[in-house]
Design a protein around this motif. Structure first.
Motif, short mmCIF file in Angstrom:
data_model
loop_
_atom_site.label_atom_id
_atom_site.label_comp_id
_atom_site.label_asym_id
_atom_site.label_seq_id
_atom_site.Cartn_x
_atom_site.Cartn_y
_atom_site.Cartn_z
N MET A 167 0.81 -1.19 0.00
CA MET A 167 0.00 0.00 0.00
C MET A 167 0.86 1.26 0.00
SD MET A 167 -3.05 -1.17 -0.13
CE MET A 167 -4.07 0.22 0.21
N GLY A 168 2.17 1.11 -0.13
CA GLY A 168 3.05 2.27 -0.10
C GLY A 168 3.49 2.69 -1.49
N GLN A 169 3.79 3.96 -1.63
CA GLN A 169 4.29 4.54 -2.87
C GLN A 169 5.50 5.41 -2.55
OE1 GLN A 169 2.91 4.31 -6.11
NE2 GLN A 169 1.50 2.77 -5.34
N VAL A 170 6.34 5.61 -3.53
CA VAL A 170 7.47 6.52 -3.41
C VAL A 170 7.33 7.57 -4.50
CG1 VAL A 170 9.98 6.75 -3.40
CG2 VAL A 170 8.94 4.64 -2.58
N LEU A 171 7.26 8.84 -4.09
CA LEU A 171 7.18 9.97 -5.02
C LEU A 171 8.58 10.57 -5.11
CD1 LEU A 171 5.68 12.01 -6.79
CD2 LEU A 171 5.18 13.30 -4.70
N ILE A 172 9.16 10.57 -6.31
CA ILE A 172 10.51 11.07 -6.54
C ILE A 172 10.41 12.36 -7.35
CG2 ILE A 172 12.75 10.55 -7.58
CD1 ILE A 172 11.82 7.52 -7.14
N THR A 173 10.94 13.44 -6.78
CA THR A 173 10.85 14.75 -7.42
C THR A 173 12.23 15.39 -7.46
OG1 THR A 173 8.66 14.99 -6.41
CG2 THR A 173 9.62 16.95 -7.40
N GLY A 174 12.61 15.94 -8.60
CA GLY A 174 13.88 16.64 -8.76
C GLY A 174 13.68 18.14 -8.81
N TYR A 175 14.51 18.85 -8.06
CA TYR A 175 14.47 20.31 -8.04
C TYR A 175 15.82 20.82 -8.51
CZ TYR A 175 10.36 19.70 -5.09
OH TYR A 175 9.13 19.34 -4.59
N GLN A 176 15.84 21.67 -9.53
CA GLN A 176 17.08 22.24 -10.06
C GLN A 176 17.28 23.63 -9.47
OE1 GLN A 176 17.20 22.55 -14.33
NE2 GLN A 176 19.42 22.40 -14.35
N PHE A 177 18.53 23.95 -9.13
CA PHE A 177 18.86 25.26 -8.55
C PHE A 177 18.91 26.29 -9.67
CE2 PHE A 177 21.54 28.47 -6.51
CZ PHE A 177 20.93 28.54 -5.27
N PRO A 234 12.56 18.75 -14.34
CA PRO A 234 11.88 17.81 -15.23
C PRO A 234 11.73 16.39 -14.67
CG PRO A 234 14.15 18.08 -15.90
CD PRO A 234 13.92 19.03 -14.76
N ILE A 235 12.19 16.16 -13.44
CA ILE A 235 12.15 14.82 -12.87
C ILE A 235 11.02 14.74 -11.85
CG2 ILE A 235 13.40 13.10 -11.53
CD1 ILE A 235 15.99 14.43 -12.55
N GLU A 236 10.02 13.92 -12.14
CA GLU A 236 8.96 13.64 -11.16
C GLU A 236 8.24 12.37 -11.59
OE1 GLU A 236 5.57 15.84 -8.60
OE2 GLU A 236 5.70 16.43 -10.69
N PHE A 237 8.25 11.38 -10.72
CA PHE A 237 7.51 10.15 -11.00
C PHE A 237 7.22 9.44 -9.69
CE2 PHE A 237 11.99 9.17 -11.33
CZ PHE A 237 12.14 7.94 -10.70
N MET A 238 6.25 8.52 -9.74
CA MET A 238 5.85 7.76 -8.57
C MET A 238 5.95 6.28 -8.91
SD MET A 238 2.28 7.89 -6.43
CE MET A 238 2.55 9.52 -5.80
N MET A 239 6.37 5.50 -7.93
CA MET A 239 6.41 4.06 -8.13
C MET A 239 6.03 3.38 -6.82
SD MET A 239 10.59 3.64 -8.52
CE MET A 239 10.52 2.03 -9.20
N GLY A 240 5.59 2.14 -6.92
CA GLY A 240 5.21 1.38 -5.75
C GLY A 240 6.41 1.11 -4.86
N ASP A 299 9.64 11.04 -1.27
CA ASP A 299 8.56 11.03 -0.28
C ASP A 299 7.97 9.62 -0.25
OD1 ASP A 299 8.60 13.83 0.42
OD2 ASP A 299 7.70 14.23 -1.54
N PHE A 300 8.03 8.99 0.90
CA PHE A 300 7.47 7.66 1.08
C PHE A 300 6.06 7.83 1.62
CE2 PHE A 300 11.93 7.12 0.82
CZ PHE A 300 12.13 5.87 0.25
#
Length: 108
Positions: A1-11, A20-26, A83-84
């Motif tokens: 029931m968990g997901q990982v949201l991965i987001t990239g922030y450029q300075f 341009p990096i953002e995706f979610m996976m189980g 983000d978990f």
């Protein structure tokens, strides 16, 4: 029931802005993935798929190996936020990595 949201922030413009990096996976897909050097990052942990309530999990010395990152990420300073999520809604915990991307200049 968990997901990982991965987001990239450029300075850019003196602050980290969503890039341009953002995706979610189980969570199980994330823990079992061979990409992004995840097996190495979790080698000093007891995190396994199908996490159970009441078990204390740990991870230390968690850092990625740059050779296993996707190619063609734009050069510059980056913040990568993981983000978990529980039930795709509640943040259980977050990890923030600050890094830089530089490509060598090749002549000839």
């Amino acid at each position: 029931m968990g997901q990982v949201l991965i987001t990239g922030y450029q300075f850019r413009s003196n602050e980290y802005r969503k890039g341009p990096i953002e995706f979610m996976m189980g969570l199980c897909s994330f823990l079992l993935s061979e990409d992004y050097d995840i097996p190495h990052m979790l080698s000093n942990s007891n995190m396994k798929c199908l996490m159970q309530k009441g078990v204390h999990y740990y991870a230390y010395k968690v850092y990625p190996n740059a050779t296993n990152m996707p190619p063609l990420i734009p050069e510059g300073r980056w913040k990568l936020q993981l983000d978990f999520l529980h039930l795709n809604q509640y943040t259980a915990f977050s990890i923030e990595w600050y890094s830089g991307v530089e490509y060598p200049i090749r002549f000839g």
